[in-house]
Write a protein that holds these residues in place. Structure first.
Motif, short mmCIF file in Angstrom:
data_model
loop_
_atom_site.label_atom_id
_atom_site.label_comp_id
_atom_site.label_asym_id
_atom_site.label_seq_id
_atom_site.Cartn_x
_atom_site.Cartn_y
_atom_site.Cartn_z
N SER A 63 0.87 -1.18 0.00
CA SER A 63 0.00 0.00 0.00
C SER A 63 0.90 1.22 0.00
O SER A 63 2.04 1.16 0.46
N GLY A 64 0.38 2.33 -0.49
CA GLY A 64 1.20 3.54 -0.55
C GLY A 64 1.33 4.21 0.80
O GLY A 64 2.40 4.22 1.41
N LEU A 65 0.22 4.78 1.29
CA LEU A 65 0.21 5.50 2.56
C LEU A 65 -0.93 4.98 3.42
O LEU A 65 -2.06 4.84 2.94
N ILE A 66 -0.66 4.74 4.70
CA ILE A 66 -1.68 4.29 5.64
C ILE A 66 -1.65 5.21 6.86
O ILE A 66 -0.60 5.40 7.47
N MET A 67 -2.82 5.78 7.21
CA MET A 67 -2.96 6.60 8.41
C MET A 67 -3.94 5.91 9.35
O MET A 67 -5.10 5.75 9.04
N GLU A 68 -3.44 5.49 10.52
CA GLU A 68 -4.28 4.77 11.46
C GLU A 68 -4.59 5.57 12.72
O GLU A 68 -5.15 5.02 13.67
N GLY A 69 -4.23 6.83 12.76
CA GLY A 69 -4.52 7.65 13.94
C GLY A 69 -4.84 9.06 13.52
O GLY A 69 -4.87 9.39 12.34
N ASP A 70 -5.11 9.90 14.50
CA ASP A 70 -5.51 11.28 14.24
C ASP A 70 -4.30 12.11 13.85
O ASP A 70 -3.61 12.67 14.69
#
Length: 194
Positions: A63-70
């Motif tokens: 995957s390219g970019l993963i944001m799992e938080g604020d």
């Protein structure tokens, strides 16, 4: 803070961040995945981060970019291309895109609306010079001469020759500063074959 950096061929994640401020320009995240787990990403954000990315390429990661938080992301003149799972996956936080090219991912955007069609964002083949094979170190991420990303970047950011910046790792004012082989001689940055 980083300029002219490459995160390549890691078994899972190129760069994982948490509670961080990250500023990158003229960067590449390529070939970061795990051959058995079928997992990995170029950039994995665990939360609490402020991220500014300008003139770069995410290509061929799981995957390219993963944001799992604020967190808060700002991407300008970035290519997100050819990922097995997600181009961009956001579970929480905000992401803004300007003059970015998103192309040929299994899923371009998850968790956020696609910005394509606004603020100069496009879904077009970058037409890199050479991305054949599975070795990200052998890829040539220069744009071809007729690439639709040439002079298609943020008009307030200029290439070294004074033209509007290209989208990708070889655009913007620092485009001419790459020296990936460390020989002391800078790489050719203008689109097309040297």
């Amino acid at each position: 803070v980083g300029t002219h950096v490459r995160f390549a061929d890691n078994d899972s994640i190129g760069l994982e961040i948490h509670l961080a401020e990250v500023t990158l320009d003229n960067f590449v995240f390529v070939g970061n995945d795990h051959p058995v787990w079928e997992y990995g990403s170029g950039l994995h954000d665990l939360g609490g981060c402020t991220v500014e990315l300008t003139n770069g390429v995410f290509r061929g990661n799981w995957s390219g970019l993963i944001m799992e938080g604020d967190s808060s992301w700002t991407l300008t003149n970035v290519v997100i291309d050819h990922h097995d799972e997600y181009g961009v996956f956001v579970t929480e936080g905000t992401a803004s895109f300007s003059h970015c090219a998103v192309w040929d991912n299994a899923v371009d955007f998850a968790g956020i609306a696609s910005p394509v069609g606004a603020d100069g964002n496009v879904s077009l083949d970058p037409e890199f010079l050479d991305v054949v094979g599975n070795n990200p170190f052998a890829w040539d991420l220069h744009l071809s001469g007729p690439s639709p990303l040439v002079d298609a970047g943020d008009p307030t950011i200029l290439d070294p020759d004074g033209s509007v910046s290209d989208i990708g790792a070889y655009g913007g004012p620092n485009a001419a500063g790459w020296d990936l082989d460390g020989d002391g001689y800078f790489e050719w940055w203008i689109p097309g074959i040297y």
